[in-house]
Design a protein around this motif. Structure first.
Motif, short mmCIF file in Angstrom:
data_model
loop_
_atom_site.label_atom_id
_atom_site.label_comp_id
_atom_site.label_asym_id
_atom_site.label_seq_id
_atom_site.Cartn_x
_atom_site.Cartn_y
_atom_site.Cartn_z
N ARG A 1 0.79 -1.23 0.00
CA ARG A 1 0.00 0.00 0.00
C ARG A 1 0.82 1.29 0.00
O ARG A 1 0.52 2.22 -0.78
N PRO A 2 1.89 1.44 0.84
CA PRO A 2 2.57 2.75 0.92
C PRO A 2 3.22 3.22 -0.37
O PRO A 2 3.34 4.43 -0.59
N THR A 3 3.67 2.31 -1.23
CA THR A 3 4.37 2.73 -2.46
C THR A 3 3.67 2.23 -3.72
O THR A 3 4.30 2.10 -4.77
N HIS A 4 2.38 1.97 -3.61
CA HIS A 4 1.65 1.44 -4.76
C HIS A 4 1.50 2.50 -5.83
O HIS A 4 1.12 3.64 -5.56
N VAL A 5 1.81 2.14 -7.07
CA VAL A 5 1.68 3.04 -8.22
C VAL A 5 0.52 2.51 -9.05
O VAL A 5 0.67 1.56 -9.83
N ALA A 6 -0.63 3.12 -8.90
CA ALA A 6 -1.86 2.60 -9.50
C ALA A 6 -1.78 2.42 -11.02
O ALA A 6 -2.22 1.38 -11.54
N LEU B 1 0.58 1.59 -12.90
CA LEU B 1 1.40 0.42 -13.26
C LEU B 1 0.90 -0.85 -12.59
O LEU B 1 1.28 -1.96 -12.97
N GLY B 2 0.10 -0.69 -11.55
CA GLY B 2 -0.41 -1.85 -10.84
C GLY B 2 0.64 -2.59 -10.04
O GLY B 2 0.55 -3.81 -9.84
N LEU B 3 1.64 -1.86 -9.56
CA LEU B 3 2.68 -2.49 -8.75
C LEU B 3 3.12 -1.53 -7.64
O LEU B 3 2.81 -0.34 -7.68
N ALA B 4 3.84 -2.07 -6.68
CA ALA B 4 4.40 -1.27 -5.59
C ALA B 4 5.90 -1.17 -5.78
O ALA B 4 6.57 -2.18 -6.04
N ALA B 5 6.43 0.03 -5.63
CA ALA B 5 7.87 0.22 -5.83
C ALA B 5 8.68 -0.59 -4.82
O ALA B 5 9.72 -1.16 -5.18
N HIS B 6 8.20 -0.67 -3.58
CA HIS B 6 8.96 -1.40 -2.55
C HIS B 6 9.07 -2.89 -2.86
O HIS B 6 10.17 -3.45 -2.84
N ALA C 1 10.66 6.44 1.26
CA ALA C 1 11.99 6.68 1.83
C ALA C 1 12.80 5.39 1.86
O ALA C 1 14.01 5.37 1.60
N GLY C 2 12.13 4.27 2.17
CA GLY C 2 12.80 2.97 2.17
C GLY C 2 13.25 2.56 0.78
O GLY C 2 14.33 1.98 0.61
N VAL C 3 12.42 2.86 -0.22
CA VAL C 3 12.80 2.55 -1.61
C VAL C 3 14.04 3.36 -2.00
O VAL C 3 14.99 2.82 -2.60
N ALA C 4 14.04 4.65 -1.68
CA ALA C 4 15.18 5.50 -2.01
C ALA C 4 16.44 5.01 -1.30
O ALA C 4 17.53 4.95 -1.89
N ALA C 5 16.29 4.64 -0.03
CA ALA C 5 17.44 4.13 0.72
C ALA C 5 17.93 2.81 0.14
O ALA C 5 19.14 2.55 0.07
N GLY C 6 17.00 1.95 -0.29
CA GLY C 6 17.39 0.68 -0.89
C GLY C 6 18.17 0.87 -2.16
O GLY C 6 19.19 0.19 -2.40
#
Length: 326
Positions: free
Chosen positions: A106-111, A113-118, A242-247
């Motif tokens: 839910r926090p990084t869902h990109v509607a 594209l139908g996926l979550a960045a995380h 923020a977690g995605v950017a850090a990853g």
């Protein structure tokens, strides 16, 4: 007629088992955790699903003279194929009735594209590093003299490809039969396009010119510690933007550091294996905090975690003590 070299076959068999172990068993997240019979039976599917691609990646790279960026690009391509097309977890807002799935997505869902960045980053990077990169580096580290030579001939490669296709078809069939959410045609097409781009990049990473060798490489134990820290940081990042950017930052920093250190004349295959062992130990240590799916006895869970941490450390020690051509 040439006979098969048993040493090369043993290396191939080792990778066939180690890849699925790193991919599915190390963290102990499933209901097979702590059950030796269930873990062994699971290899009938996971061996072809992860071990066969690991062999194909490794054999392709060594035949074409690819550098490690090329190997990891091929590994990422298989990661996209697995998560985007085969099990389609990349495009699922709910998967296998996993209770915390929505919390991850839910926090990084990109509607659009139908996926979550995380989860996309976790799946692709996880497959590239732990499912394929780590087992390849560790297996090669156990026998440096065979680390740059092919292990399989054409019949072996054809068999590996056939095993993978059969396992992938079974997983896809099961997903379509048991899950309500399925990837759309555009999502599958986008995944296949990403796979093609990653393969093209990998093919461009073939060694042509001698690398300028300079600098000093740290001891393998220091490299292993770096892999351990980086793996722990990556695995404990939150499922937020923020977690995605850090990853992404962790991946970029580790890649840049590894490339720089690998230019040292002191860098050997032992260092690559040490880095892989550190990353594998991190993933195994994370298992202590994982809550397995299903009913898993507490004693079995922690015995599983201890065994896999010890196994990761042991593989690193064995590889670090090996001598031979690098």
């Amino acid at each position: 007629m040439k006979t098969c070299d048993p040493r090369r076959l043993a290396m191939a068999a080792g990778l066939l088992v180690l890849a699925p172990t790193c991919a599915e068993y190390v963290t102990g997240y499933d209901d097979s955790t702590g059950d030796p019979l269930a873990l062994a039976a699971g290899l009938l599917i996971f061996g072809p699903l992860y071990g066969a691609p690991a062999l194909l990646i490794r054999e392709t790279a060594r035949r074409l003279g690819m550098s490690w960026p090329g190997i990891l690009a091929l590994a990422a391509a298989f990661g996209v194929l697995q998560a985007g097309v085969v099990d389609q977890s990349m495009f699922s807002e709910g998967y296998r009735d996993i209770p915390y799935w929505e919390e991850m997505v839910r926090p990084t869902h990109v509607a659009p594209l139908g996926l979550a960045a995380h989860t996309t980053l976790s799946f692709v990077a996880g497959h590239a590093v732990w499912s394929f990169g780590v087992p390849i580096a560790l297996t090669e580290g156990l026998n440096p003299r065979l680390s740059r030579t092919p292990w399989l001939r054409t019949p072996g490669l054809v068999t590996a490809a056939a095993l993978y296709l059969a396992a992938a078809a079974l997983v896809l069939r099961d997903h379509l039969r048991t899950e309500d959410e399925h990837a759309a045609a555009a999502q599958i097409g986008g995944s296949l396009a990403a796979v093609a781009l990653l393969v093209l990049f990998a093919l461009s990473r073939r060694s042509r010119d001698p690398v300028v060798r300079n600098g000093v490489a740290p001891r393998p134990i220091a490299v292993a510690a770096g892999g351990l820290v980086a793996g722990l940081v990556f695995d404990f990042l939150p499922s937020t933007w923020a977690g995605v950017a850090a990853g992404l930052a962790v991946i970029a920093l580790c890649g840049a550091a590894a490339v720089r250190l690998a230019r040292s004349p002191e860098w050997t295959i032992r260092h690559a294996a040490a880095l892989a062992a550190g990353a594998l130990t991190a993933r195994a240590a994370v298992g202590f905090f994982a809550v397995p799916l299903g009913e898993v006895p507490t004693v079995a869970k922690y015995a599983h975690n201890v065994a896999f941490v010890a196994g990761a450390v042991l593989l690193g020690v064995l590889a670090a003590r090996r001598r031979g051509a690098a």
